[in-house]
Design an enzyme around this catalytic site. Structure first.
Site, short mmCIF file in Angstrom:
data_model
loop_
_atom_site.label_atom_id
_atom_site.label_comp_id
_atom_site.label_asym_id
_atom_site.label_seq_id
_atom_site.Cartn_x
_atom_site.Cartn_y
_atom_site.Cartn_z
N HIS A 36 0.84 -1.21 0.00
CA HIS A 36 0.00 0.00 0.00
C HIS A 36 0.87 1.26 0.00
CE1 HIS A 36 -2.73 -2.87 2.32
NE2 HIS A 36 -3.49 -2.53 1.30
N SER A 185 -2.62 -8.09 3.30
CA SER A 185 -3.19 -8.01 4.65
C SER A 185 -3.58 -9.41 5.13
CB SER A 185 -4.42 -7.10 4.65
OG SER A 185 -4.09 -5.86 4.07
P1 AMP Z 1 -6.27 -3.77 -0.63
O1 AMP Z 1 -6.17 -2.95 0.60
O2 AMP Z 1 -5.85 -5.19 -0.45
O3 AMP Z 1 -7.63 -3.62 -1.31
O4 AMP Z 1 -5.21 -3.17 -1.66
C1 AMP Z 1 -5.23 -1.81 -2.01
C2 AMP Z 1 -4.28 -1.58 -3.16
O5 AMP Z 1 -2.97 -1.99 -2.79
C3 AMP Z 1 -4.66 -2.38 -4.42
O6 AMP Z 1 -4.44 -1.58 -5.58
C4 AMP Z 1 -3.70 -3.54 -4.37
O7 AMP Z 1 -3.41 -4.10 -5.64
C5 AMP Z 1 -2.47 -2.88 -3.78
N1 AMP Z 1 -1.59 -3.88 -3.18
C6 AMP Z 1 -1.93 -4.82 -2.26
N2 AMP Z 1 -0.86 -5.61 -1.99
C7 AMP Z 1 0.16 -5.16 -2.76
C8 AMP Z 1 1.51 -5.56 -2.94
N3 AMP Z 1 2.04 -6.57 -2.27
N4 AMP Z 1 2.27 -4.87 -3.82
C9 AMP Z 1 1.75 -3.82 -4.52
N5 AMP Z 1 0.48 -3.39 -4.39
C10 AMP Z 1 -0.31 -4.06 -3.53
#
Ligand code: AMP
Length: 289
Positions: A36, A185
């Site tokens: 994030h 997460s």
């Molecule tokens: P989330 O909180 O899981 O909905 O993720 C929010 C954003 O963070 C989304 O655009 C995900 O693709 C990105 N994201 C989550 N994990 C990663 C990671 N390991 N590397 C890069 N971006 C991530």
């Protein structure tokens, strides 16, 4: 600055744009990790006024999924976002986003029922709906997404083009732990033994990336090799393993052009996904892992 009210966010963003600033939106469900933070940093480094939204979005969770135990720590997230220079942290209440009379959903046909959509048939409809709402509230110039969720980025890019949102998508590289496991997460739920085996997803992808760089072009072989690697890890239960066209997610026989290697597996209580994007041409292979 933490703001809960969508109308206040809209007003602040319009005032900011009127001053000539560009706005970058980073949508998240919180419990920030380096993945994030890398998106926030990229948005900031590109000179934007950075809006990060933090909202655990019920419609993207299936009835049996982890909506009510999704990890949360607002105080920690607020401190981390401030450290990255996030200008506005948008944390709406569920009622503000989905009031009782809420009835409208955005759905991208075809792409949302493939890969992750097979096991999670309503998931992407939830994602496109919340992001469409966020785009209307924030009106960003740029939307920053992680390639870790490649199918999500492909579907959101389709929606933005199809619905003429005046916004450019920036897809950022996957951030990984030292052993290769993509940060998520949901890694929080893993026991130490599950955590050790979870790296099998990365190992499966990196093994076939090497094969393709060495000249392998058969989709069938590549999928078989990924499955072989995953089978070495008894706690990793594959849900799907695929090599598809990275623009339309359709199966391909030969690896050519832009190819998405994607897999999903259950590891203990967590459903984990990972992917690699290969650009295969006569000049060679570019690997984004
Ligand atoms: P989330 O909180 O899981 O909905 O993720 C929010 C954003 O963070 C989304 O655009 C995900 O693709 C990105 N994201 C989550 N994990 C990663 C990671 N390991 N590397 C890069 N971006 C991530």
């Amino acid at each position: 600055m933490l703001v809960k009210d969508p109308e206040k966010v809209r007003t602040l963003c319009r005032e900011t744009r009127a001053q000539g600033r560009r706005i970058g939106l980073v949508p998240t469900m919180g419990f920030f990790h380096e993945g994030h933070l890398s998106l926030m940093r990229k948005a900031k480094d590109s000179g934007n006024y950075v809006v990060t939204s933090l909202f655990v979005n019920p419609p993207q969770f299936g009835p049996e999924e982890d909506l009510n135990r999704y990890p949360q720590d607002l105080a920690r997230d607020q401190a981390l976002a401030a450290k990255e220079g996030v200008d506005l942290l948008f944390v709406p209440d569920r009622q503000q986003i989905y009031p009782d009379w809420y009835r409208t959903y955005v759905e991208v046909e075809e792409l949302g029922v493939l890969l992750c959509g097979v096991q999670r048939p309503t998931h992407f409809k939830g994602v496109t709906t919340i992001v469409a709402k966020l785009l209307n509230i924030v009106e960003p110039d740029f939307l920053f997404l992680g390639r870790k969720d490649a199918q999500q980025a492909i579907i959101l890019s389709r929606m933005i083009e199809d619905l003429n949102f005046p916004c450019e998508v920036v897809v950022c590289p996957t951030v990984r732990e030292a052993d290769g496991l993509a940060m998520s997460s949901r890694n929080e739920y893993l026991s130490p033994a599950e955590r050790r085996e979870a790296r099998g997803l990365y190992l499966a992808l990196s093994r076939v990336c090497k094969l393709v760089v060495a000249g392998e072009r058969s989709t069938r072989t590549v999928v078989h090799e990924m499955r072989q690697e995953l089978s070495r890890w008894p706690l990793v239960k594959p849900e799907y393993v695929a090599a598809v066209d990275a623009t339309n997610l359709r199966p391909t026989e030969k690896l050519q052009g832009k190819v998405l290697l994607a897999l999903a597996a259950c590891v203990g209580p967590s459903r984990l996904i990972d992917n690699a994007v290969l650009t295969v041409s006569s000049e060679g292979v570019r690997v984004e892992l």
